[in-house]
Design a protein around this motif. Structure first.
Motif, PDB file in Angstrom:
ATOM      1  N   MET A   1       0.809  -1.185   0.000  1.00  0.00           N
ATOM      2  CA  MET A   1       0.000   0.000   0.000  1.00  0.00           C
ATOM      3  C   MET A   1       0.856   1.254   0.000  1.00  0.00           C
ATOM      4  SD  MET A   1      -3.186   0.620  -0.104  1.00  0.00           S
ATOM      5  CE  MET A   1      -4.672   0.819   0.749  1.00  0.00           C
ATOM      6  N   ALA A   2       1.933   1.255   0.772  1.00  0.00           N
ATOM      7  CA  ALA A   2       2.823   2.416   0.850  1.00  0.00           C
ATOM      8  C   ALA A   2       3.485   2.669  -0.502  1.00  0.00           C
ATOM      9  CB  ALA A   2       3.871   2.214   1.931  1.00  0.00           C
ATOM     10  N   GLU A   3       3.743   1.609  -1.257  1.00  0.00           N
ATOM     11  CA  GLU A   3       4.376   1.768  -2.564  1.00  0.00           C
ATOM     12  C   GLU A   3       3.467   2.498  -3.539  1.00  0.00           C
ATOM     13  OE1 GLU A   3       6.188  -1.663  -4.290  1.00  0.00           O
ATOM     14  OE2 GLU A   3       6.853  -2.375  -2.341  1.00  0.00           O
ATOM     15  N   ASP A   4       2.150   2.288  -3.454  1.00  0.00           N
ATOM     16  CA  ASP A   4       1.213   2.970  -4.345  1.00  0.00           C
ATOM     17  C   ASP A   4       1.273   4.482  -4.154  1.00  0.00           C
ATOM     18  OD1 ASP A   4       0.368   0.624  -5.464  1.00  0.00           O
ATOM     19  OD2 ASP A   4      -1.353   0.390  -4.116  1.00  0.00           O
ATOM     20  N   ASN A   5       1.462   4.951  -2.923  1.00  0.00           N
ATOM     21  CA  ASN A   5       1.532   6.385  -2.643  1.00  0.00           C
ATOM     22  C   ASN A   5       2.800   7.010  -3.194  1.00  0.00           C
ATOM     23  OD1 ASN A   5      -0.909   6.315  -1.337  1.00  0.00           O
ATOM     24  ND2 ASN A   5       0.009   6.006   0.686  1.00  0.00           N
ATOM     25  N   LYS A   6       3.849   6.216  -3.395  1.00  0.00           N
ATOM     26  CA  LYS A   6       5.126   6.738  -3.869  1.00  0.00           C
ATOM     27  C   LYS A   6       5.255   6.719  -5.384  1.00  0.00           C
ATOM     28  CE  LYS A   6       7.780   5.624   0.234  1.00  0.00           C
ATOM     29  NZ  LYS A   6       8.974   4.972   0.757  1.00  0.00           N
ATOM     30  N   LYS A   7       4.294   6.114  -6.081  1.00  0.00           N
ATOM     31  CA  LYS A   7       4.386   6.044  -7.533  1.00  0.00           C
ATOM     32  C   LYS A   7       4.352   7.437  -8.127  1.00  0.00           C
ATOM     33  CE  LYS A   7       2.485   1.501  -8.426  1.00  0.00           C
ATOM     34  NZ  LYS A   7       1.410   0.744  -9.068  1.00  0.00           N
ATOM     35  N   GLU A   8       5.226   7.660  -9.097  1.00  0.00           N
ATOM     36  CA  GLU A   8       5.266   8.951  -9.771  1.00  0.00           C
ATOM     37  C   GLU A   8       4.162   9.013 -10.807  1.00  0.00           C
ATOM     38  OE1 GLU A   8       9.208   9.333 -11.303  1.00  0.00           O
ATOM     39  OE2 GLU A   8      10.017   9.906  -9.367  1.00  0.00           O
ATOM     40  N   ARG A   9       3.702  10.186 -11.070  1.00  0.00           N
ATOM     41  CA  ARG A   9       2.673  10.421 -12.068  1.00  0.00           C
ATOM     42  C   ARG A   9       3.342  10.769 -13.396  1.00  0.00           C
ATOM     43  NH1 ARG A   9      -1.803   8.676  -9.578  1.00  0.00           N
ATOM     44  NH2 ARG A   9      -2.190   9.727  -7.645  1.00  0.00           N
ATOM     45  N   VAL A  10       2.642  10.503 -14.478  1.00  0.00           N
ATOM     46  CA  VAL A  10       3.127  10.838 -15.804  1.00  0.00           C
ATOM     47  C   VAL A  10       2.337  12.048 -16.282  1.00  0.00           C
ATOM     48  CG1 VAL A  10       3.346  10.068 -18.188  1.00  0.00           C
ATOM     49  CG2 VAL A  10       3.759   8.456 -16.319  1.00  0.00           C
ATOM     50  N   LEU A  11       3.054  13.044 -16.784  1.00  0.00           N
ATOM     51  CA  LEU A  11       2.437  14.254 -17.295  1.00  0.00           C
ATOM     52  C   LEU A  11       2.682  14.314 -18.796  1.00  0.00           C
ATOM     53  CD1 LEU A  11       1.161  17.084 -16.764  1.00  0.00           C
ATOM     54  CD2 LEU A  11       3.506  17.915 -16.486  1.00  0.00           C
ATOM     55  N   HIS A  12       1.613  14.399 -19.552  1.00  0.00           N
ATOM     56  CA  HIS A  12       1.732  14.492 -21.003  1.00  0.00           C
ATOM     57  C   HIS A  12       1.486  15.940 -21.415  1.00  0.00           C
ATOM     58  CE1 HIS A  12       1.795  10.155 -21.712  1.00  0.00           C
ATOM     59  NE2 HIS A  12       0.929  10.078 -20.715  1.00  0.00           N
ATOM     60  N   THR A  13       2.294  16.426 -22.323  1.00  0.00           N
ATOM     61  CA  THR A  13       2.103  17.779 -22.824  1.00  0.00           C
ATOM     62  C   THR A  13       2.620  17.867 -24.250  1.00  0.00           C
ATOM     63  OG1 THR A  13       2.480  20.116 -22.363  1.00  0.00           O
ATOM     64  CG2 THR A  13       4.301  18.632 -21.914  1.00  0.00           C
ATOM     65  N   ARG A  14       2.055  18.785 -24.995  1.00  0.00           N
ATOM     66  CA  ARG A  14       2.514  19.000 -26.370  1.00  0.00           C
ATOM     67  C   ARG A  14       3.522  20.133 -26.362  1.00  0.00           C
ATOM     68  NH1 ARG A  14      -3.006  17.719 -27.269  1.00  0.00           N
ATOM     69  NH2 ARG A  14      -3.201  15.984 -28.709  1.00  0.00           N
ATOM     70  N   ILE A  15       4.606  19.932 -27.104  1.00  0.00           N
ATOM     71  CA  ILE A  15       5.620  20.974 -27.247  1.00  0.00           C
ATOM     72  C   ILE A  15       6.018  21.071 -28.712  1.00  0.00           C
ATOM     73  CG2 ILE A  15       6.513  20.760 -24.889  1.00  0.00           C
ATOM     74  CD1 ILE A  15       8.815  19.065 -26.000  1.00  0.00           C
ATOM     75  N   THR A  16       6.621  22.178 -29.066  1.00  0.00           N
ATOM     76  CA  THR A  16       7.045  22.364 -30.454  1.00  0.00           C
ATOM     77  C   THR A  16       8.268  21.495 -30.741  1.00  0.00           C
ATOM     78  OG1 THR A  16       8.544  24.170 -29.928  1.00  0.00           O
ATOM     79  CG2 THR A  16       6.243  24.763 -30.411  1.00  0.00           C
ATOM     80  N   PRO A  17       8.505  21.173 -31.995  1.00  0.00           N
ATOM     81  CA  PRO A  17       9.713  20.409 -32.335  1.00  0.00           C
ATOM     82  C   PRO A  17      11.002  21.135 -31.918  1.00  0.00           C
ATOM     83  CG  PRO A  17       8.171  20.383 -34.178  1.00  0.00           C
ATOM     84  CD  PRO A  17       7.624  21.346 -33.166  1.00  0.00           C
ATOM     85  N   ASP A  18      11.003  22.469 -32.009  1.00  0.00           N
ATOM     86  CA  ASP A  18      12.191  23.224 -31.592  1.00  0.00           C
ATOM     87  C   ASP A  18      12.463  23.059 -30.099  1.00  0.00           C
ATOM     88  OD1 ASP A  18      12.606  24.137 -34.161  1.00  0.00           O
ATOM     89  OD2 ASP A  18      11.658  26.089 -33.809  1.00  0.00           O
ATOM     90  N   LEU A  19      11.415  23.148 -29.272  1.00  0.00           N
ATOM     91  CA  LEU A  19      11.583  22.986 -27.837  1.00  0.00           C
ATOM     92  C   LEU A  19      12.019  21.564 -27.508  1.00  0.00           C
ATOM     93  CD1 LEU A  19      11.443  24.083 -24.977  1.00  0.00           C
ATOM     94  CD2 LEU A  19       8.972  23.602 -24.976  1.00  0.00           C
TER      95      LEU A  19
END
Length: 153
Positions: A1-19
């Motif tokens: 149960m403690a391991e579930d709280n430590k899981k990192e979240r994934v953040l999706h975002t769009r960026i330009t090809p230059d960035l």
């Protein structure tokens, strides 16, 4: 149960090809993964924004407690900080000193956010008035105005 709280979240975002290219090159030059670089950037940016808000609030509180007055005892309605303090016996700005900021600040003239480590000008004050901070663009305007007056006179 403690391991579930430590899981990192994934953040999706769009960026330009230059960035995307800039991020990949920067991560490669630093020898870290793109994920670690983006994670560090986001974490530092959140901390920076918190510092700016905190420092700005503190600066606003200290400015509110010491209003500037003209030689007639009235609070100026408009004009730059340099003009406002010019006629006052206490807190007159006698000059500007360029400095590297050790705290976040806000330009007294244009309200630009001045981040810790950036260059700005701090007012040298005659008396016990507040010591205003201005950005280098506003300093250039003051310097340019003074040069124009000297050439006209």
């Amino acid at each position: 149960m403690a391991e579930d709280n430590k899981k990192e979240r994934v953040l999706h975002t769009r960026i330009t090809p230059d960035l995307d290219q800039q991020i990949r090159e920067k991560a490669g030059s630093m020898g870290i993964s793109v994920s670690n670089l983006v994670r560090n950037i986001l974490g530092n940016t959140v901390d920076l924004v918190e510092d700016i808000v905190s420092d700005s609030a503190q600066l606003a509180r200290s400015t509110r407690t010491r209003p500037e007055q003209t030689s007639t005892g009235e609070t100026p309605a408009s004009g730059t900080q340099a003009e406002a303090g010019a006629g006052s016996g206490q807190g007159r700005i006698v000059g500007w000193q360029e400095a590297v900021l050790n705290l976040n600040a806000v330009c007294n003239d244009c309200n630009k956010i001045l981040t810790k480590g950036s260059r700005a000008a701090i007012g040298i004050v005659d008396g016990n008035g507040p010591r205003p901070t201005i950005c280098l663009n506003c300093l250039k305007e003051i310097t340019h105005d003074n040069e124009t007056e000297a050439n006209d006179g």
